[in-house]
Motif scaffolding. Structure first.
Motif, PDB file in Angstrom:
ATOM      1  N   LEU A  75       0.882  -1.168   0.000  1.00 24.30           N
ATOM      2  CA  LEU A  75       0.000   0.000   0.000  1.00 24.30           C
ATOM      3  C   LEU A  75       0.916   1.214   0.000  1.00 24.30           C
ATOM      4  O   LEU A  75       1.892   1.281   0.762  1.00 24.30           O
ATOM      5  N   ALA A  76       0.616   2.186  -0.887  1.00 26.06           N
ATOM      6  CA  ALA A  76       1.488   3.351  -1.008  1.00 26.06           C
ATOM      7  C   ALA A  76       0.657   4.618  -0.875  1.00 26.06           C
ATOM      8  O   ALA A  76      -0.562   4.578  -0.927  1.00 26.06           O
ATOM      9  N   GLY A  77       1.347   5.742  -0.680  1.00 26.93           N
ATOM     10  CA  GLY A  77       0.691   7.034  -0.792  1.00 26.93           C
ATOM     11  C   GLY A  77       0.137   7.610   0.495  1.00 26.93           C
ATOM     12  O   GLY A  77       0.522   7.247   1.607  1.00 26.93           O
ATOM     13  N   CYS A  78      -0.830   8.516   0.320  1.00 29.29           N
ATOM     14  CA  CYS A  78      -1.274   9.403   1.405  1.00 29.29           C
ATOM     15  C   CYS A  78      -1.911   8.667   2.587  1.00 29.29           C
ATOM     16  O   CYS A  78      -1.690   9.035   3.745  1.00 29.29           O
ATOM     17  N   ALA A  79      -2.716   7.615   2.324  1.00 23.60           N
ATOM     18  CA  ALA A  79      -3.378   6.918   3.433  1.00 23.60           C
ATOM     19  C   ALA A  79      -2.346   6.231   4.333  1.00 23.60           C
ATOM     20  O   ALA A  79      -2.532   6.124   5.547  1.00 23.60           O
ATOM     21  N   VAL A  80      -1.246   5.787   3.750  1.00 22.66           N
ATOM     22  CA  VAL A  80      -0.192   5.125   4.538  1.00 22.66           C
ATOM     23  C   VAL A  80       0.403   6.123   5.530  1.00 22.66           C
ATOM     24  O   VAL A  80       0.575   5.833   6.711  1.00 22.66           O
ATOM     25  N   LYS A  81       0.682   7.320   5.023  1.00 23.35           N
ATOM     26  CA  LYS A  81       1.308   8.330   5.893  1.00 23.35           C
ATOM     27  C   LYS A  81       0.343   8.700   7.021  1.00 23.35           C
ATOM     28  O   LYS A  81       0.742   8.916   8.160  1.00 23.35           O
ATOM     29  N   ARG A  82      -0.945   8.771   6.710  1.00 21.79           N
ATOM     30  CA  ARG A  82      -1.918   9.126   7.749  1.00 21.79           C
ATOM     31  C   ARG A  82      -1.987   8.055   8.818  1.00 21.79           C
ATOM     32  O   ARG A  82      -2.012   8.335   9.999  1.00 21.79           O
ATOM     33  N   MET A  83      -1.972   6.774   8.393  1.00 27.10           N
ATOM     34  CA  MET A  83      -2.165   5.682   9.366  1.00 27.10           C
ATOM     35  C   MET A  83      -0.886   5.317  10.109  1.00 27.10           C
ATOM     36  O   MET A  83      -0.931   4.793  11.209  1.00 27.10           O
ATOM     37  N   GLY A  84       0.266   5.553   9.491  1.00 26.44           N
ATOM     38  CA  GLY A  84       1.531   5.146  10.116  1.00 26.44           C
ATOM     39  C   GLY A  84       1.525   3.655  10.388  1.00 26.44           C
ATOM     40  O   GLY A  84       1.029   2.860   9.579  1.00 26.44           O
ATOM     41  N   GLU A  85       2.030   3.280  11.583  1.00 26.15           N
ATOM     42  CA  GLU A  85       2.117   1.838  11.900  1.00 26.15           C
ATOM     43  C   GLU A  85       0.757   1.167  11.976  1.00 26.15           C
ATOM     44  O   GLU A  85       0.647  -0.060  11.825  1.00 26.15           O
ATOM     45  N   ASP A  86      -0.284   1.968  12.210  1.00 28.22           N
ATOM     46  CA  ASP A  86      -1.632   1.394  12.311  1.00 28.22           C
ATOM     47  C   ASP A  86      -2.088   0.730  11.020  1.00 28.22           C
ATOM     48  O   ASP A  86      -3.055  -0.029  11.023  1.00 28.22           O
ATOM     49  N   VAL A  87      -1.383   1.023   9.920  1.00 22.57           N
ATOM     50  CA  VAL A  87      -1.765   0.394   8.656  1.00 22.57           C
ATOM     51  C   VAL A  87      -1.719  -1.135   8.779  1.00 22.57           C
ATOM     52  O   VAL A  87      -2.540  -1.841   8.196  1.00 22.57           O
ATOM     53  N   PHE A  88      -0.790  -1.631   9.618  1.00 21.75           N
ATOM     54  CA  PHE A  88      -0.690  -3.098   9.776  1.00 21.75           C
ATOM     55  C   PHE A  88      -1.765  -3.636  10.730  1.00 21.75           C
ATOM     56  O   PHE A  88      -1.973  -4.835  10.805  1.00 21.75           O
ATOM     57  N   LYS A  89      -2.430  -2.725  11.460  1.00 23.15           N
ATOM     58  CA  LYS A  89      -3.591  -3.181  12.251  1.00 23.15           C
ATOM     59  C   LYS A  89      -4.781  -3.326  11.312  1.00 23.15           C
ATOM     60  O   LYS A  89      -5.573  -4.255  11.434  1.00 23.15           O
ATOM     61  N   ARG A  90      -4.911  -2.358  10.377  1.00 21.86           N
ATOM     62  CA  ARG A  90      -6.023  -2.438   9.410  1.00 21.86           C
ATOM     63  C   ARG A  90      -5.819  -3.620   8.458  1.00 21.86           C
ATOM     64  O   ARG A  90      -6.781  -4.269   8.058  1.00 21.86           O
ATOM     65  N   LEU A  91      -4.565  -3.856   8.057  1.00 24.68           N
ATOM     66  CA  LEU A  91      -4.268  -4.903   7.064  1.00 24.68           C
ATOM     67  C   LEU A  91      -3.111  -5.759   7.593  1.00 24.68           C
ATOM     68  O   LEU A  91      -1.951  -5.575   7.209  1.00 24.68           O
TER      69      LEU A  91
END
Ligand code: SAM
Ligand code: SF4
Length: 445
Positions: free
Chosen positions: A72-88
């Motif tokens: 996953l790349a781009g703006c949503a990644v920067k917003r979520m930070g490490e939490d991206v791995f909680k979502r996915l």
């Protein structure tokens, strides 16, 4: 590996995805013909509204379920930070918008999960192009320092930075030598080019034509590139509509007479709350200046409906501003609170149905206005750059005039090639489209 990039969001993201593709191919990977064939899929995300973020995250989730390697790349990644791995939880890698150039290295290392939120690889990504078409996006300004109350872009795309002018000019020269005829210069507030950091190095002497402002000066330099037929740019702010900019429009025929000038609201009260740094009158004065120079000058905009506290009266102010400005096209967005922005602290108090109603009212107004504005062009001859068969009816051809208006026509058995110029007499108008008939190239063109 066979890879694909899926893109959500704005033109900036389209450009970023192109750069990722170019870097992946340069690293020896191959673009897949279909999603089924792809072993690796990169989803380039948007977070400007919650729905946009959900779409990208949902897509990445489906791809993970299909057992692809997924980034996953781009703006949503920067917003979520490490939490991206909680979502996915099974996501392989996540890369912020300034670190896209790291993707080939991350794939080569193959050590997952991996998160990159910095700026490594930024300059590689800025200049990488796939090539092949006659149109190209060129990023000239990254990030944004405006901090409008509702907007998450400054948090995710970082501080405003203008690329050195000489680098931009060299990049456009190289694109033109590879067949590009039209460039679109990109930035969140493109007329601020060279304002926060010097774009022209130490040289602050006027340009050959006497331009002193960095952006018009860039237009002058690009207009001197032989073979470059059209120069577009987006997005703009009314404060940047200076006399020098108008002079550049007048002096350089390559500079298209179209400006995307997001207004967001027509109510001074809401504009002040948004921190937009102009009033309704100042905005309309900028539009009037462009139209005084050329009455056919095309102006398009973005509007937000349902900003916190937006009353019926504020909304009617937006409606009347849109009519006064005579927009050629407009994009309406329903307000979506973004975490960490100033307006997110206010109650999101305009009900969803009311946002929807305001959206529909503005779209219906635009249909009527677009029809009227386009009817004024019936009988004129427009020069278009040919884009190819029309999306709706493949027996018709489609191109765009300098005002970014779509013109369709029947090529009567001899369709011109993509990227060629064609001259069309306008014989019909619809709200979003002009209908033309091919005519001979006018003398002197
Ligand atoms: N930089 C450009 C400008 O200054 O207007 C626009 C950038 S933004 C990516 C594109 C559009 O999204 C904005 O013009 C605005 O209309 C819309 N937008 C931004 N934040 C929003 C939000 N929180 N809710 C709804 N629409 C939003
Ligand atoms: Fe967002 Fe305002 Fe910057 Fe545009 S100018 S990107 S709306 S903060």
């Amino acid at each position: 590996m066979k890879f694909l990039v899926h893109t959500y969001g704005c033109q900036m993201n389209v450009r970023d995805s192109e750069a990722v593709e170019a870097l992946m191919v340069a690293a020896g990977h191959e673009k897949a013909a279909s999603e089924e064939e792809a072993e690796l899929v990169i989803v380039n995300s948007c977070t400007v509204r919650q729905k946009a973020e959900e779409k990208a995250v949902g897509k990445a989730g489906n791809l993970i379920a299909a057992k692809k390697v997924v980034g996953l790349a781009g703006c949503a990644v920067k917003r979520m930070g490490e939490d991206v791995f909680k979502r996915l939880p099974k996501l392989d890698f996540a890369v912020g918008p300034r670190a896209l150039g790291m993707i080939p290295k991350i794939v080569a290392d193959g050590r997952y999960p991996r998160l990159e939120l910095g700026e490594d690889g930024m300059s590689e990504a800025l200049s990488a192009h796939v090539g092949g078409g006659f149109q190209a996006f060129v990023t000239i300004l990254v990030g944004c320092d405006n901090r409008c109350s509702y907007c998450i872009v400054p948090d995710v795309r970082g501080h405003e930075y203008s690329r050195p002018a000489r680098e931009v000019v060299a990049e456009v020269r190289s694109l033109v030598s590879n067949g590009v005829k039209e460039v679109c210069l990109l930035g969140q507030s493109v007329l601020r080019y060279g304002m926060r950091n010097a774009a022209w190095g130490d040289c602050d002497a006027p340009s050959p034509g006497g331009y002193v402002e960095p952006f018009p000066r860039l237009l002058e330099a690009l207009a001197s590139i032989p073979g470059l037929e059209r120069i577009r740019f987006t997005s703009a702010h009314p404060k940047g509509c200076t006399d020098e900019l108008v002079r550049a429009y007048a002096e350089f025929p390559q500079v298209c007479r179209h400006l995307h000038l997001p207004v967001q609201s027509g109510s001074d009260r809401v504009l002040a709350e948004m921190g937009r740094r102009y009033t309704r009158a100042e905005y309309l004065a900028a539009v009037a200046k462009l139209r005084a120079f050329d009455p056919e000058f095309a102006v398009t905009t973005d509007v937000i409906v349902g900003y916190p506290g937006e009353t019926e009266e504020d909304f009617e102010q937006t409606r009347s501003l849109m009519e006064e400005a005579g927009f050629d096209n407009s994009f309406v967005f329903k307000y979506s609170p973004r975490p960490g922005t100033r307006s997110a602290a206010k109650p999101d108090d305009v009900p969803t149905e009311e946002k929807e109603r305001r959206d529909q009212v503005l779209l219906a107004d635009q249909e009527v206005r677009g029809q009227k504005r386009n009817e004024r062009l019936v009988g004129t001859v427009r020069e278009v750059l040919v884009e190819g068969p029309s999306k709706r009816n493949a027996s018709r051809w489609s191109g765009r005039d300098g005002g970014n208006r779509i013109v369709v026509w029947d090529p009567a058995g001899k369709p011109p090639a993509q990227g060629e110029r064609a001259w069309l007499k306008i014989v019909g108008a619809r709200p979003q489209i002009l209908v033309g008939e091919a005519v001979e190239r006018p003398a002197g063109k």
